[in-house]
Write a protein that holds these residues in place. Structure first.
Motif, PDB file in Angstrom:
ATOM      1  N   TYR A  13       0.825  -1.209   0.000  1.00 56.11           N
ATOM      2  CA  TYR A  13       0.000   0.000   0.000  1.00 56.11           C
ATOM      3  C   TYR A  13       0.862   1.263   0.000  1.00 56.11           C
ATOM      4  CZ  TYR A  13      -3.842  -3.157   1.060  1.00 56.11           C
ATOM      5  OH  TYR A  13      -4.764  -4.168   1.019  1.00 56.11           O
ATOM      6  N   PHE A  14       1.968   1.229   0.740  1.00 56.32           N
ATOM      7  CA  PHE A  14       2.883   2.371   0.750  1.00 56.32           C
ATOM      8  C   PHE A  14       3.509   2.553  -0.635  1.00 56.32           C
ATOM      9  CE2 PHE A  14       7.252   4.038   1.779  1.00 56.32           C
ATOM     10  CZ  PHE A  14       6.835   5.328   2.086  1.00 56.32           C
ATOM     11  N   PHE A  15       3.933   1.460  -1.253  1.00 55.05           N
ATOM     12  CA  PHE A  15       4.500   1.516  -2.599  1.00 55.05           C
ATOM     13  C   PHE A  15       3.454   2.017  -3.591  1.00 55.05           C
ATOM     14  CE2 PHE A  15       5.672  -0.365  -6.698  1.00 55.05           C
ATOM     15  CZ  PHE A  15       6.986   0.045  -6.798  1.00 55.05           C
ATOM     16  N   GLU A  16       2.229   1.574  -3.438  1.00 52.61           N
ATOM     17  CA  GLU A  16       1.149   2.014  -4.323  1.00 52.61           C
ATOM     18  C   GLU A  16       0.926   3.525  -4.200  1.00 52.61           C
ATOM     19  OE1 GLU A  16      -3.545   0.982  -5.200  1.00 52.61           O
ATOM     20  OE2 GLU A  16      -2.606   0.279  -3.354  1.00 52.61           O
ATOM     21  N   PHE A  17       0.881   4.028  -2.983  1.00 50.21           N
ATOM     22  CA  PHE A  17       0.675   5.459  -2.764  1.00 50.21           C
ATOM     23  C   PHE A  17       1.814   6.277  -3.367  1.00 50.21           C
ATOM     24  CE2 PHE A  17       1.549   9.212  -0.117  1.00 50.21           C
ATOM     25  CZ  PHE A  17       0.398   9.936  -0.385  1.00 50.21           C
ATOM     26  N   ILE A  18       3.047   5.873  -3.113  1.00 51.26           N
ATOM     27  CA  ILE A  18       4.208   6.615  -3.611  1.00 51.26           C
ATOM     28  C   ILE A  18       4.300   6.521  -5.128  1.00 51.26           C
ATOM     29  CG2 ILE A  18       6.728   6.745  -3.589  1.00 51.26           C
ATOM     30  CD1 ILE A  18       5.407   7.858  -1.061  1.00 51.26           C
ATOM     31  N   SER A  19       4.056   5.353  -5.698  1.00 51.76           N
ATOM     32  CA  SER A  19       4.188   5.223  -7.151  1.00 51.76           C
ATOM     33  C   SER A  19       3.112   6.025  -7.879  1.00 51.76           C
ATOM     34  CB  SER A  19       4.154   3.751  -7.576  1.00 51.76           C
ATOM     35  OG  SER A  19       2.961   3.131  -7.171  1.00 51.76           O
ATOM     36  N   TRP A  20       1.876   6.033  -7.368  1.00 49.38           N
ATOM     37  CA  TRP A  20       0.838   6.870  -7.964  1.00 49.38           C
ATOM     38  C   TRP A  20       1.178   8.347  -7.803  1.00 49.38           C
ATOM     39  CZ3 TRP A  20      -2.588   6.284 -11.511  1.00 49.38           C
ATOM     40  CH2 TRP A  20      -3.203   5.050 -11.724  1.00 49.38           C
ATOM     41  N   SER A  21       1.647   8.726  -6.631  1.00 47.81           N
ATOM     42  CA  SER A  21       2.017  10.127  -6.398  1.00 47.81           C
ATOM     43  C   SER A  21       3.152  10.553  -7.313  1.00 47.81           C
ATOM     44  CB  SER A  21       2.428  10.343  -4.940  1.00 47.81           C
ATOM     45  OG  SER A  21       1.365  10.033  -4.075  1.00 47.81           O
ATOM     46  N   ALA A  22       4.142   9.705  -7.470  1.00 50.81           N
ATOM     47  CA  ALA A  22       5.276  10.016  -8.345  1.00 50.81           C
ATOM     48  C   ALA A  22       4.811  10.175  -9.784  1.00 50.81           C
ATOM     49  CB  ALA A  22       6.333   8.917  -8.242  1.00 50.81           C
ATOM     50  N   PHE A  23       3.966   9.282 -10.228  1.00 43.98           N
ATOM     51  CA  PHE A  23       3.478   9.358 -11.598  1.00 43.98           C
ATOM     52  C   PHE A  23       2.675  10.636 -11.820  1.00 43.98           C
ATOM     53  CE2 PHE A  23       0.010   8.431 -14.652  1.00 43.98           C
ATOM     54  CZ  PHE A  23       0.786   8.354 -15.795  1.00 43.98           C
ATOM     55  N   LEU A  24       1.771  10.943 -10.917  1.00 47.59           N
ATOM     56  CA  LEU A  24       0.922  12.123 -11.096  1.00 47.59           C
ATOM     57  C   LEU A  24       1.706  13.428 -10.958  1.00 47.59           C
ATOM     58  CD1 LEU A  24      -2.305  10.914  -9.260  1.00 47.59           C
ATOM     59  CD2 LEU A  24      -1.891  11.087 -11.724  1.00 47.59           C
ATOM     60  N   LEU A  25       2.641  13.487 -10.004  1.00 46.63           N
ATOM     61  CA  LEU A  25       3.446  14.705  -9.861  1.00 46.63           C
ATOM     62  C   LEU A  25       4.360  14.932 -11.062  1.00 46.63           C
ATOM     63  CD1 LEU A  25       4.373  14.687  -6.081  1.00 46.63           C
ATOM     64  CD2 LEU A  25       3.038  16.400  -7.290  1.00 46.63           C
ATOM     65  N   SER A  26       4.961  13.871 -11.570  1.00 42.52           N
ATOM     66  CA  SER A  26       5.817  14.041 -12.747  1.00 42.52           C
ATOM     67  C   SER A  26       4.985  14.405 -13.976  1.00 42.52           C
ATOM     68  CB  SER A  26       6.647  12.788 -13.006  1.00 42.52           C
ATOM     69  OG  SER A  26       5.827  11.686 -13.279  1.00 42.52           O
ATOM     70  N   LEU A  27       3.774  13.887 -14.064  1.00 38.68           N
ATOM     71  CA  LEU A  27       2.874  14.264 -15.151  1.00 38.68           C
ATOM     72  C   LEU A  27       2.476  15.737 -15.035  1.00 38.68           C
ATOM     73  CD1 LEU A  27       1.388  13.064 -17.601  1.00 38.68           C
ATOM     74  CD2 LEU A  27      -0.549  12.643 -16.073  1.00 38.68           C
ATOM     75  N   ILE A  63      10.604  13.053  -4.881  1.00 34.43           N
ATOM     76  CA  ILE A  63       9.979  11.874  -5.483  1.00 34.43           C
ATOM     77  C   ILE A  63      10.987  10.726  -5.573  1.00 34.43           C
ATOM     78  CG2 ILE A  63       8.991  10.948  -7.607  1.00 34.43           C
ATOM     79  CD1 ILE A  63       7.768  13.740  -8.075  1.00 34.43           C
ATOM     80  N   GLY A  64      12.194  11.027  -6.008  1.00 32.86           N
ATOM     81  CA  GLY A  64      13.213   9.980  -6.133  1.00 32.86           C
ATOM     82  C   GLY A  64      13.541   9.329  -4.808  1.00 32.86           C
ATOM     83  N   VAL A  65      13.688  10.146  -3.761  1.00 42.73           N
ATOM     84  CA  VAL A  65      14.011   9.601  -2.435  1.00 42.73           C
ATOM     85  C   VAL A  65      12.848   8.772  -1.895  1.00 42.73           C
ATOM     86  CG1 VAL A  65      14.437  10.252  -0.033  1.00 42.73           C
ATOM     87  CG2 VAL A  65      15.719  11.359  -1.864  1.00 42.73           C
ATOM     88  N   PHE A  66      11.611   9.301  -1.984  1.00 40.23           N
ATOM     89  CA  PHE A  66      10.460   8.553  -1.481  1.00 40.23           C
ATOM     90  C   PHE A  66      10.216   7.284  -2.286  1.00 40.23           C
ATOM     91  CE2 PHE A  66       9.140  12.582   0.613  1.00 40.23           C
ATOM     92  CZ  PHE A  66       9.061  12.073   1.901  1.00 40.23           C
ATOM     93  N   PHE A  67      10.432   7.343  -3.594  1.00 39.40           N
ATOM     94  CA  PHE A  67      10.257   6.150  -4.420  1.00 39.40           C
ATOM     95  C   PHE A  67      11.294   5.093  -4.049  1.00 39.40           C
ATOM     96  CE2 PHE A  67       8.010   5.761  -8.724  1.00 39.40           C
ATOM     97  CZ  PHE A  67       7.725   4.431  -8.524  1.00 39.40           C
ATOM     98  N   LEU A  68      12.506   5.514  -3.760  1.00 39.74           N
ATOM     99  CA  LEU A  68      13.545   4.568  -3.339  1.00 39.74           C
ATOM    100  C   LEU A  68      13.186   3.930  -1.999  1.00 39.74           C
ATOM    101  CD1 LEU A  68      16.315   3.343  -4.011  1.00 39.74           C
ATOM    102  CD2 LEU A  68      17.347   5.267  -2.799  1.00 39.74           C
ATOM    103  N   ILE A  69      12.721   4.734  -1.051  1.00 41.33           N
ATOM    104  CA  ILE A  69      12.304   4.202   0.257  1.00 41.33           C
ATOM    105  C   ILE A  69      11.145   3.226   0.093  1.00 41.33           C
ATOM    106  CG2 ILE A  69      11.252   4.831   2.474  1.00 41.33           C
ATOM    107  CD1 ILE A  69      12.904   7.451   2.307  1.00 41.33           C
ATOM    108  N   ALA A  70      10.145   3.614  -0.725  1.00 38.20           N
ATOM    109  CA  ALA A  70       8.988   2.735  -0.941  1.00 38.20           C
ATOM    110  C   ALA A  70       9.400   1.427  -1.605  1.00 38.20           C
ATOM    111  CB  ALA A  70       7.943   3.457  -1.782  1.00 38.20           C
ATOM    112  N   SER A  71      10.345   1.499  -2.522  1.00 40.91           N
ATOM    113  CA  SER A  71      10.807   0.280  -3.185  1.00 40.91           C
ATOM    114  C   SER A  71      11.533  -0.638  -2.207  1.00 40.91           C
ATOM    115  CB  SER A  71      11.731   0.631  -4.354  1.00 40.91           C
ATOM    116  OG  SER A  71      11.045   1.379  -5.314  1.00 40.91           O
TER     117      SER A  71
END
Length: 146
Positions: free
Chosen positions: A28-42, A72-80
């Motif tokens: 769920y944490f990975f899902e939240f971060i990956s959606w957030s990363a995708f939408l923010l980069s978009l 985004i990069g740091v949070f995506f790395l932590i989530a991964s």
């Protein structure tokens, strides 16, 4: 810029396909971060492609891009990392983790590229006059009267 969106979208797709999870908190944490990363980069890509970029200003847009991509990069790395530790080892979870790591490295690579680009501009003298302030020579009249 498009590379980070494609990789984060692939991470989103693979984690959405996961049917069963033992420890779902990491998913769920990975899902939240990956959606957030995708939408923010978009969103940032939309800023660069529209008139908002000119309204916002090049310097401010680049500064927001730099800090947003860093976060985004740091949070995506932590989530991964969290997702790798908590997944059950299915092929879909491994694929989502792989694309999560690739996306986080792509975000961080963009940050490094942007940093070197801004340093190169500083060295070449493009930002000698920050804030559109007038220097002493700009205040002088064009035709000196004697």
């Amino acid at each position: 810029m498009v590379t980070v969106q494609i990789l984060s979208l692939l991470a989103v797709i693979f984690e959405e396909i996961v049917e069963d999870c033992i420890k779902c908190g990491g998913l769920y944490f990975f899902e939240f971060i990956s959606w957030s990363a995708f939408l923010l980069s978009l969103f940032i890509l939309c800023v660069y492609c529209t008139d908002v970029y000119e309204t916002f200003g090049e310097d401010k847009a680049q500064r927001v891009n730099f800090w947003a991509m860093s976060a985004i990069g740091v949070f995506f790395l932590i989530a991964s990392i969290v997702f790798v530790v908590t997944n059950s080892g299915s092929a879909l979870e491994k694929a989502a983790c792989a694309f999560g790591f690739l996306a986080s490295f792509a975000f961080l690579a963009e940050v490094i590229t942007e940093h070197f680009h801004s340093q190169k501009q500083n060295i070449n003298g493009h930002t000698e006059n920050p804030g559109n302030t007038q220097s002493a020579t700009e205040n002088q009249p064009l035709n000196k009267q004697s």
